[in-house]
Design an enzyme around this catalytic site. Structure first.
Site, PDB file in Angstrom:
ATOM      1  N   LYS A 212      -5.716  22.762 -55.370  1.00 39.23           N
ATOM      2  CA  LYS A 212      -6.725  23.777 -55.079  1.00 39.23           C
ATOM      3  C   LYS A 212      -6.324  24.528 -53.810  1.00 39.23           C
ATOM      4  CE  LYS A 212     -11.765  23.756 -55.367  1.00 39.23           C
ATOM      5  NZ  LYS A 212     -12.938  22.893 -55.147  1.00 39.23           N
TER       6      LYS A 212
HETATM    7  C1  E4P Z   1     -15.919  24.233 -56.177  1.00 38.16           C
HETATM    8  O1  E4P Z   1     -14.838  23.873 -56.516  1.00 38.16           O
HETATM    9  C2  E4P Z   1     -16.586  23.878 -54.936  1.00 38.16           C
HETATM   10  O2  E4P Z   1     -16.240  22.548 -54.623  1.00 38.16           O
HETATM   11  C3  E4P Z   1     -18.080  23.890 -55.017  1.00 38.16           C
HETATM   12  O3  E4P Z   1     -18.526  24.273 -56.294  1.00 38.16           O
HETATM   13  C4  E4P Z   1     -18.785  24.558 -53.899  1.00 38.16           C
HETATM   14  O4  E4P Z   1     -20.169  24.447 -54.107  1.00 38.16           O
HETATM   15  P1  E4P Z   1     -21.251  24.714 -52.963  1.00 38.16           P
HETATM   16  O5  E4P Z   1     -21.332  26.189 -52.749  1.00 38.16           O
HETATM   17  O6  E4P Z   1     -22.519  24.157 -53.533  1.00 38.16           O
HETATM   18  O7  E4P Z   1     -20.762  23.984 -51.744  1.00 38.16           O
END
Ligand code: E4P
Length: 218
Positions: free
Chosen positions: A87
């Site tokens: 990622k």
């Molecule tokens: C995605 O890969 C992220 O880890 C996540 O969805 C972020 O979510 P949040 O905005 O609730 O922190």
């Protein structure tokens, strides 16, 4: 649409996996910190533990923000397990790193995406997944699901191979909206997934079936 769970909590990952409908997991540094996972060795072991629970793609995020650092960390993460998807944030260095990973057979998830323009660069760099954060857009009075719709349309029109992974999902209705918008994947908190099951008519109907069964069968 495939389902990922968005957490680093192993109990929640097991619970979602036991449903039999889980296709993968996304994590991020905040989610790892929330579980108290710290130190490079522990973090890496945690990713392997997740891979051993769920048979699907597991996103593991780089911490470095420079190209060389991202490449070094990404290679180490990818070497942990064949299910790992690296990622990478949608920055200038990140897009360069995604292109490098694409050219070297390492799968990527371009994260922190908030616009069609960012999604275009992720696709051009060959990202496996692009992660638009719909909840965080909603938080600033912008329609997050509409962004999913726009990216899906553009990717379909130009036949980009990058999959749209709807992220920052906050509730069950987001999941249904992402389904309608054509997202390839939705990564969701456990509560939002379980929320899909809730319907009072199901509970009332089941209670009546059981009551009628008992009337006759005792
Ligand atoms: C995605 O890969 C992220 O880890 C996540 O969805 C972020 O979510 P949040 O905005 O609730 O922190």
């Amino acid at each position: 649409m495939r389902f990922f769970i968005d957490t680093a909590n192993l109990d929640q990952i097991r619970e979602a996996n036991d449903l039999g409908v889980l296709d993968g997991v996304t994590t991020n540094p905040s989610l790892m910190a929330k579980e108290g996972i710290k130190g490079e060795a522990n973090i890496k072991q945690h990713y392997v533990d997740i891979c051993n629970i769920v048979k699907g793609d597991i996103s593991a995020e780089v911490i470095a923000t420079d190209f060389e650092g991202m490449i070094r960390e990404g290679k180490e993460l990818a070497a942990l397990h064949e299910q790992i998807v690296v990622k990478v944030p949608c920055t200038k260095e990140g897009i360069k790193a995604i292109k490098y990973f694409t050219d070297n057979g390492i799968r990527t998830n371009c994260t922190l995406v908030f616009s069609v323009g960012q999604a275009l660069l992720a696709a051009k760099a060959g990202a496996t997944y692009v992660s638009p954060f719909i909840g965080r857009l909603d938080d600033v009075s912008t329609d997050g699901v509409e962004l999913i719709r726009q990216i899906v349309d553009v990717y379909n029109y130009y036949e980009y191979g990058t999959q749209v992974l709807a992220a920052s999902i906050r509730h069950t209705m987001h999941i249904v909206q992402c389904l309608e918008a054509g997202a390839d994947v939705a990564t969701c908190p456990l509560d939002a997934i379980l929320g899909l099951l809730k319907h009072p008519l199901t509970d009332i109907g089941l209670a009546k079936f059981l009551e009628d069964y008992k009337k006759v069968n005792g």
